[in-house]
Write a protein that holds these residues in place. Structure first.
Motif, short mmCIF file in Angstrom:
data_model
loop_
_atom_site.label_atom_id
_atom_site.label_comp_id
_atom_site.label_asym_id
_atom_site.label_seq_id
_atom_site.Cartn_x
_atom_site.Cartn_y
_atom_site.Cartn_z
N PRO A 16 0.82 -1.22 0.00
CA PRO A 16 0.00 0.00 0.00
C PRO A 16 0.85 1.26 0.00
N ILE A 17 1.94 1.25 0.76
CA ILE A 17 2.77 2.47 0.83
C ILE A 17 3.46 2.75 -0.50
N SER A 18 3.95 1.70 -1.18
CA SER A 18 4.58 1.93 -2.50
C SER A 18 3.53 2.44 -3.48
N PHE A 19 2.34 1.84 -3.43
CA PHE A 19 1.30 2.21 -4.40
C PHE A 19 0.89 3.67 -4.22
N GLU A 20 0.83 4.10 -2.94
CA GLU A 20 0.41 5.49 -2.70
C GLU A 20 1.52 6.50 -2.90
N LYS A 21 2.73 6.12 -2.53
CA LYS A 21 3.79 7.15 -2.45
C LYS A 21 4.91 7.01 -3.48
N ASN A 22 5.03 5.85 -4.13
CA ASN A 22 6.17 5.68 -5.03
C ASN A 22 5.70 5.71 -6.50
N ALA A 23 5.48 6.96 -6.96
CA ALA A 23 4.93 7.13 -8.32
C ALA A 23 5.86 6.56 -9.37
N ALA A 24 7.17 6.64 -9.14
CA ALA A 24 8.12 6.14 -10.16
C ALA A 24 7.95 4.64 -10.36
N VAL A 25 7.81 3.89 -9.27
CA VAL A 25 7.65 2.43 -9.38
C VAL A 25 6.28 2.10 -10.00
N VAL A 26 5.24 2.83 -9.58
CA VAL A 26 3.91 2.58 -10.15
C VAL A 26 3.95 2.78 -11.67
N GLN A 27 4.54 3.91 -12.09
CA GLN A 27 4.58 4.21 -13.54
C GLN A 27 5.44 3.21 -14.29
N SER A 28 6.55 2.83 -13.71
CA SER A 28 7.45 1.89 -14.39
C SER A 28 6.76 0.52 -14.56
N LEU A 29 6.04 0.08 -13.52
CA LEU A 29 5.33 -1.21 -13.61
C LEU A 29 4.21 -1.15 -14.66
N GLU A 30 3.45 -0.04 -14.62
CA GLU A 30 2.35 0.10 -15.59
C GLU A 30 2.88 0.04 -17.02
N ALA A 31 3.95 0.82 -17.26
CA ALA A 31 4.52 0.87 -18.62
C ALA A 31 5.06 -0.50 -19.03
N MET A 32 5.68 -1.20 -18.08
CA MET A 32 6.25 -2.52 -18.39
C MET A 32 5.14 -3.50 -18.80
N ILE A 33 4.03 -3.47 -18.05
CA ILE A 33 2.92 -4.38 -18.37
C ILE A 33 2.32 -4.02 -19.73
N LEU A 34 2.18 -2.71 -19.98
CA LEU A 34 1.52 -2.28 -21.23
C LEU A 34 2.33 -2.61 -22.48
N ARG A 35 3.66 -2.82 -22.32
CA ARG A 35 4.42 -3.13 -23.54
C ARG A 35 4.54 -4.63 -23.79
#
Ligand code: MLT
Length: 267
Positions: A161-180
């Protein structure tokens, strides 16, 4: 990170190779690619290890997969990759989640290539009927509609929960990785995972030094599941990573790198 195209027989894999020294093979999780290990690759290379981080068949920039990729096929691909790279020294096999399912197969099928195991956020049991059925449904959905909807369902579960709320860089990197990722590769791996075997009986036979790493807030493969794995393997250490979820190497890279380097230097 820029990789090399390495043909290994029926497919060509995209592989990032950095550093010189004892080989460390990094097997990524689902539905991701080698870049989930970005925070580990250069650090381990700088510490005197040869880091080999492939995109598994059907993922990243490796060749596409068709229909179903079993965990045994992934393990055989990795053994062929090591042969192709002339890596004869046994490797430290580090796998996260699906990478861990592949590690069990690598241990069974390619034991002479293995020096140590690092198991991050994974499990040894197979799926119950409901989970296996859910994988087949997801496989059919991504084949039909693509991966666009996958990040919104998966990313909140992959992170604490803390990474999801506060670590935008990791959230964005994971989203982009899945989308490609290629929907066919994602579907093939889901079908392979749905029929993977239960390897709990195998754990007491594991005869290489093993490090078990788990994020304290991993809701997919929680600490009690991973503590049981560590307890069943004779020469094992268990390290829990505070503040991390299922993607501990991305969420808390400094702590995970410290645990990995301590293990490599002392085992
Ligand atoms: C992974 O991170 O590789 C997945 O959680 C594995 C799985 O779906 O069981």
């Amino acid at each position: 990170m820029q990789g090399e195209r390495i043909p290994i027989g029926e497919v060509t894999l995209n592989v990032v190779i950095r550093g010189e020294g004892e080989p460390v093979l990094l097997a990524h999780g689902f539905p991701l690619d080698h870049s989930m290990w970005e925070a580990q690759i250069n650090v381990l290379a700088a510490e005197g290890y040869q880091v080999i981080a492939p995109d598994l068949r059907g993922f990243g920039e490796s060749d596409p997969a068709t229909d179903k990729t079993t965990m045994a096929q992934f393990a055989d691909d990795l053994s062929r990759l090591l042969a192709k790279l002339n890596v004869t020294q046994p490797v430290t096999f580090c796998g996260l989640s699906m990478g861990g399912y592949i590690a069990w197969q690598f241990f069974q099928r390619h034991r002479t290539r293995l020096a140590r195991l690092i198991l991050c956020d994974t499990r040894a049991n197979d799926d119950d009927e409901k989970v296996a059925r859910g994988r087949l449904v997801m496989a059919a959905e991504v084949e039909r509609f693509g991966v666009a909807k996958v990040p919104s369902t998966m990313v909140p579960k992959l992170l604490s929960p803390i990474s999801f709320e506060k670590n935008a860089a990791v959230v964005q990197s994971l989203e982009a990785m899945i989308l490609r990722q290629d929907p066919a590769g994602v579907a093939a791996a889901q079908r392979g995972m749905a029929e993977r075997e239960n390897v709990v009986h195998l754990l007491p036979t594991i005869d290489v030094p093993t490090l078990v790493i788990c994020g304290e807030a991993d809701s997919i493969t929680p600490p009690d599941v991973m503590q049981e794995i560590a307890a069943a393997i004779a020469d094992s250490q268990y390290v829990e990573i505070a503040g991390a979820g299922h993607m501990a190497p991305m969420e808390r890279s400094v702590e995970v790198n410290t645990a990995i380097l301590n293990f490599l230097k002392t085992s």
